[in-house]
Design a protein around this motif. Structure first.
Motif, short mmCIF file in Angstrom:
data_model
loop_
_atom_site.label_atom_id
_atom_site.label_comp_id
_atom_site.label_asym_id
_atom_site.label_seq_id
_atom_site.Cartn_x
_atom_site.Cartn_y
_atom_site.Cartn_z
N LEU A 181 0.15 -10.02 0.72
CA LEU A 181 0.44 -9.42 -0.58
C LEU A 181 1.89 -9.01 -0.69
O LEU A 181 2.51 -8.58 0.30
N HIS A 182 2.43 -9.09 -1.90
CA HIS A 182 3.81 -8.67 -2.14
C HIS A 182 3.89 -7.80 -3.39
O HIS A 182 3.28 -8.11 -4.42
N THR A 186 0.31 -5.79 -3.98
CA THR A 186 -0.26 -4.80 -3.05
C THR A 186 -1.05 -3.74 -3.82
O THR A 186 -2.11 -3.30 -3.38
N VAL A 206 -4.94 -7.75 6.55
CA VAL A 206 -4.19 -7.53 5.31
C VAL A 206 -2.72 -7.30 5.66
O VAL A 206 -2.40 -6.40 6.44
N LEU A 208 0.83 -6.28 4.01
CA LEU A 208 1.55 -5.73 2.86
C LEU A 208 3.04 -5.93 3.07
O LEU A 208 3.57 -5.57 4.11
N SER A 211 5.51 -3.18 -0.28
CA SER A 211 4.37 -2.48 -0.86
C SER A 211 4.80 -1.35 -1.80
O SER A 211 5.71 -0.58 -1.49
N TRP A 219 -6.59 4.02 3.71
CA TRP A 219 -7.07 2.68 4.06
C TRP A 219 -8.21 2.74 5.09
O TRP A 219 -9.03 1.82 5.15
N VAL A 231 -4.71 -3.51 8.78
CA VAL A 231 -3.65 -3.53 7.77
C VAL A 231 -2.29 -3.44 8.45
O VAL A 231 -2.05 -2.55 9.28
N ASN A 233 1.63 -2.97 7.38
CA ASN A 233 2.56 -2.64 6.30
C ASN A 233 3.97 -2.97 6.79
O ASN A 233 4.56 -2.23 7.58
N GLY A 256 6.60 0.66 0.86
CA GLY A 256 7.31 -0.50 1.39
C GLY A 256 8.61 -0.15 2.07
O GLY A 256 9.20 -1.01 2.73
#
Length: 357
Positions: A181-182, A186, A206, A208, A211, A219, A231, A233, A256
């Motif tokens: 995801l971007h 996210t 996942v 990220l 994010s 989460w 996840v 990040n 992010g």
């Protein structure tokens, strides 16, 4: 050495020959037996060529054929043809996981050309077929300012993923997809997990990047519920776009750049990365290379992920804007958006009038 899966097999006899202080066959065997009792390792029998000058591993098929594939000796011609059996220790769980299929979701101000590049690089990297579902929702600019627009996009995403997961299962891909995801993607995914309409959806790893999900987003509850597996990040030290998003877009924050406070999330800070570096050539080269961050995160089995050396960094302190300041910021953004739209409309009218005149 054991936790990171770097060595597939442990042979006490061979390890003693490394001449490490304190290493004896007895001590190593006792240590490996203890790990076997804990379920970390599993003992196995390794067959060796009975020829003294060879002694390399052979198979049951080699014994049945009466010949060593290494030294080519016919076992029937030697005095003691019985293969040497030695106890060795191997990982009880697989050392690597396969990526069955993946979903990629882009940000708000783009059609996501990086999705095709990522899909192509992933296909080149893997030695097997792993379909990539590219979800596009078009360019969304002013719509990101409103929660009702978020809900519409989340509903469309949930419907498509439900259908795609069912289709994948029908073709034998029963494991949940990994998700990359971007930016605004996210936020949509985080809201999808919180949406009670789609609680049946399950996902694997996942990732990220860039994010804009709040740093205090929880989460762990989704992991405990089996909705997601893990996840990552991936933060950019120079990603200041996420700070701007936190002023204008509801339910967002600069995770992010600062990281996510939930201890269940692996935060890794990439020095010199801005909001787009992750999906430029530099970012994809570094992340998908053998031993790269995304390569390891997607490949390492879950039981070894927590102990793997992933260079994680703690999240930095963050406090959300007080509601009055957020309302002021959102009002200012809306006024600017209306002004920009009005100027654009006037420009179009002038252009049309000038052309027709």
């Amino acid at each position: 050495m054991i936790a990171d899966g770097g060595v597939p097999e442990f042979d006490p006899v061979e390890m003693v020959q490394l001449d490490k202080p304190g290493w004896t066959i007895e001590r190593l065997t006792a240590a490996f037996d203890a790990l076997t009792a804990e379920g970390v390792l599993a003992s196995a029998q390794k067959l060796l060529c009975p020829v003294q000058t060879c002694g390399r591993p052979i198979s049951v098929e080699d014994i049945a054929a009466h010949r060593c594939p290494h030294c080519t000796t016919d076992f029937r011609t030697i005095e003691d043809p019985e293969a040497i059996a030695r106890v060795v220790y191997r990982h009880a769980e697989p050392l690597s996981r396969d990526l069955q299929w993946a979903v990629v979701i882009h940000g708000m101000n783009t059609y996501g050309p990086w999705q095709e590049e990522f899909s192509w690089r992933l296909a080149l990297k893997l030695r097997y077929s792993a379909p990539v579902l590219i979800h596009k929702y078009g360019i969304v600019r002013f719509g990101v300012l409103f929660r009702f627009r978020h809900r519409d996009l989340v509903q469309a995403l949930g419907v498509r993923l439900s259908r795609s997961i069912a289709l994948a299962a029908a073709t034998g891909r029963t494991r949940p997809p990994d998700v990359i995801l971007h930016s605004f993607g996210t936020l949509l995914f985080a809201k999808l997990l919180d949406d009670p309409t789609f609680t049946e959806l399950r996902f694997g790893r996942v990732v990220l990047a860039g994010s804009i999900v709040r740093p205090d987003h929880a989460w762990r509850r989704h992991m405990d519920a089996g909705r997601i597996e893990a996840v990552l990040n991936h933060c950019g030290s120079r990603d200041h776009i996420v700070d701007l998003a936190a002023f204008a877009i509801p339910d967002t924050g600069p995770s992010g750049r600062l990281g996510i406070a939930d201890a269940a999330v692996l935060n890794v800070r990439a020095e010199g990365y801005d909001h787009s570096t992750f999906f430029e050539n530099r970012g994809l080269d570094e992340s998908l290379a053998p031993g790269g961050l995304w390569d390891r995160f997607l490949r390492i089995p879950l039981n070894a992920l927590e102990t793997a050396r992933m260079d994680g960094t703690p999240a930095r302190a963050w406090r959300p804007l007080p509601p009055p300041l957020r309302r002021i910021a959102l009002t200012a953004v809306l006024l600017l958006a209306c002004l920009a739209a009005g100027l654009a409309g006037c420009g179009i009218l002038w252009l049309v009038g000038h052309t027709l005149g």
